[in-house]
Design a protein around this motif. Structure first.
Motif, PDB file in Angstrom:
ATOM      1  N   ALA A 143      17.506  40.271  58.868  1.00 36.64           N
ATOM      2  CA  ALA A 143      16.964  40.894  60.083  1.00 36.64           C
ATOM      3  C   ALA A 143      16.102  39.914  60.871  1.00 36.64           C
ATOM      4  N   ARG A 144      15.180  39.243  60.168  1.00 37.37           N
ATOM      5  CA  ARG A 144      14.311  38.307  60.866  1.00 37.37           C
ATOM      6  C   ARG A 144      15.078  37.071  61.317  1.00 37.37           C
ATOM      7  N   LEU A 145      16.066  36.654  60.531  1.00 44.87           N
ATOM      8  CA  LEU A 145      16.891  35.513  60.938  1.00 44.87           C
ATOM      9  C   LEU A 145      17.631  35.825  62.230  1.00 44.87           C
ATOM     10  N   SER A 146      18.186  37.019  62.328  1.00 43.15           N
ATOM     11  CA  SER A 146      18.902  37.409  63.551  1.00 43.15           C
ATOM     12  C   SER A 146      17.976  37.415  64.748  1.00 43.15           C
ATOM     13  N   VAL A 190      20.144  30.131  75.126  1.00 37.37           N
ATOM     14  CA  VAL A 190      21.520  29.644  75.249  1.00 37.37           C
ATOM     15  C   VAL A 190      21.578  28.463  76.206  1.00 37.37           C
ATOM     16  N   SER A 191      20.794  28.541  77.276  1.00 40.90           N
ATOM     17  CA  SER A 191      20.808  27.479  78.290  1.00 40.90           C
ATOM     18  C   SER A 191      19.712  26.449  78.056  1.00 40.90           C
ATOM     19  N   GLN A 216      22.631  30.022  69.630  1.00 45.28           N
ATOM     20  CA  GLN A 216      22.231  31.208  68.875  1.00 45.28           C
ATOM     21  C   GLN A 216      23.159  31.451  67.694  1.00 45.28           C
ATOM     22  N   LEU A 217      24.465  31.373  67.953  1.00 50.64           N
ATOM     23  CA  LEU A 217      25.445  31.579  66.886  1.00 50.64           C
ATOM     24  C   LEU A 217      25.368  30.478  65.839  1.00 50.64           C
ATOM     25  N   LEU A 218      25.170  29.247  66.306  1.00 46.20           N
ATOM     26  CA  LEU A 218      25.084  28.113  65.384  1.00 46.20           C
ATOM     27  C   LEU A 218      23.877  28.255  64.474  1.00 46.20           C
ATOM     28  N   LEU A 219      22.744  28.675  65.029  1.00 37.75           N
ATOM     29  CA  LEU A 219      21.516  28.825  64.249  1.00 37.75           C
ATOM     30  C   LEU A 219      21.652  29.977  63.249  1.00 37.75           C
ATOM     31  N   ALA A 263      22.345  31.597  57.561  1.00 38.50           N
ATOM     32  CA  ALA A 263      23.082  32.315  56.520  1.00 38.50           C
ATOM     33  C   ALA A 263      23.539  31.357  55.421  1.00 38.50           C
ATOM     34  N   ASP A 264      23.979  30.161  55.812  1.00 37.03           N
ATOM     35  CA  ASP A 264      24.413  29.151  54.826  1.00 37.03           C
ATOM     36  C   ASP A 264      23.243  28.715  53.948  1.00 37.03           C
ATOM     37  N   LEU A 265      22.095  28.484  54.573  1.00 39.93           N
ATOM     38  CA  LEU A 265      20.922  28.046  53.804  1.00 39.93           C
ATOM     39  C   LEU A 265      20.459  29.131  52.841  1.00 39.93           C
TER      40      LEU A 265
END
Length: 337
Positions: A251-254, A262-263, A321-324, A329-331
């Protein structure tokens, strides 16, 4: 943008190609000029070269050879443009000392790689050993838009010309790409003593010559200077915040990922990823040094590899945003935080 190459006949109505060559060289000295003529003779060829012509092309000529000549002239023009740009950049950096952090968006094109290759292949008659120093080698990451430049540089490192030496410096050798590490001979230098760090700071950054900064630097002048850099400090704080968000759950990650603009300037985003990688590496090193490493340290080092992959992807047209979010999630899955 101006022209990259000029092709002119030597005889034209109202003037000659040699007159045009003189005027062009006065205004654009770095522009390659190819002089062609159907009246091939030694005098006109000598005049063209004395005037600064890139090449002299007699008619009739083979079209593929002419195209290849123009291609080489364009490459020469690009190298000259890059050389002028880098010279201006270094002159600006020398005003405040070249030890400052590089621009987060700094990158090099294929023209830069060709310029280095050209300088590296100078013959002994034009100089002795050619020594190239590449700072912050951990930032040598191929860009999606310029794979050709990365391949050219890697080939140059793998097969350097005779009497050429490339020195790559980094405070984080573990972050250097494996393809580069495999081509290098590692040489580890000991950290400086505190008094040496303090003396440097006293001369160049008196505001940082304090006991707390010197102790925290742990023998690294670069680390001491980074502590006084607002941009670096901001990136370190952002990295801590991001890793804390990963630790607190999805939740906090999102929420943190959605706050990533984005810009937003990609240089700032890249600095965040660099800071995350450095923090994970520092935590792993500390755990290994104190004997508390084990699986946690291994997970952090695996996390560094994930961050480096994300950094490479960040050079392309990827939503930050998607990359982060994916990186977090990977970490979390690795247990790196």
């Amino acid at each position: 943008d101006g022209p990259q190459v000029l092709v002119s006949d030597i005889r034209m109505p109202g003037g000659s190609g040699l007159e045009l060559l003189e005027k062009v060289k006065a205004r654009l000295p770095g522009l390659p000029v190819i002089i062609m003529t159907a009246f091939s003779d030694l005098d006109s060829a000598v005049s063209a070269f004395q005037g600064g012509a890139f090449e002299y092309l007699p008619k009739p000529f083979d079209v593929p050879k002419a195209v290849e000549l123009i291609r080489r002239a364009v490459e020469e023009s690009q190298r000259e443009e890059v050389a002028d740009s880098l010279e201006a950049l270094m002159a600006e950096r020398r005003k405040d000392g070249i030890w400052g952090p590089p621009d987060g968006m700094a990158s090099h094109s294929i023209a830069s790689a060709r310029l280095i290759q050209q300088r590296a292949t100078l013959t002994a008659a034009e100089g002795g050993w050619r020594i190239f120093v590449v700072g912050r080698a951990e930032r040598l990451v191929p860009q999606e838009s310029s794979q050709e430049a990365a391949n050219a540089l890697l080939k140059l490192l793998e097969e350097p010309p005779p009497r050429s030496l490339f020195m790559l410096t980094t405070a984080e050798p573990g972050l250097v790409l494996p393809t580069i590490r495999s081509r290098a001979v590692p040489l580890r230098l000991p950290r400086l003593d505190d008094e040496t760090v303090r003396a440097f700071l006293a001369e160049h950054r008196a505001d940082l010559a304090t006991d707390s900064v010197v102790r925290a630097a742990r023998g690294s002048i670069g680390a001491a200077l980074a502590s006084g850099d607002d941009r670096s400090a901001k990136a370190r704080e952002a990295a801590k915040e991001f890793l804390a968000a990963v630790s607190d759950g999805p939740a906090r990650l999102s929420a943190r990922s959605l706050r990533q603009g984005v810009s937003q300037a990609r240089g700032e985003f890249t600095e965040l990823l660099d800071a995350v990688a450095l923090r994970l590496a520092a935590l792993a090193r500390r755990e290994l040094e104190t004997g508390q490493g084990g699986s946690t340290a291994e997970a952090r080092l695996a996390g560094v590899a994930k961050v480096l992959l994300a950094r490479e992807q960040a050079q392309g047209n990827v939503n930050p945003q998607l990359l982060l979010a994916n990186l977090g999630a990977d970490l979390a899955e690795l247990g790196a935080v």
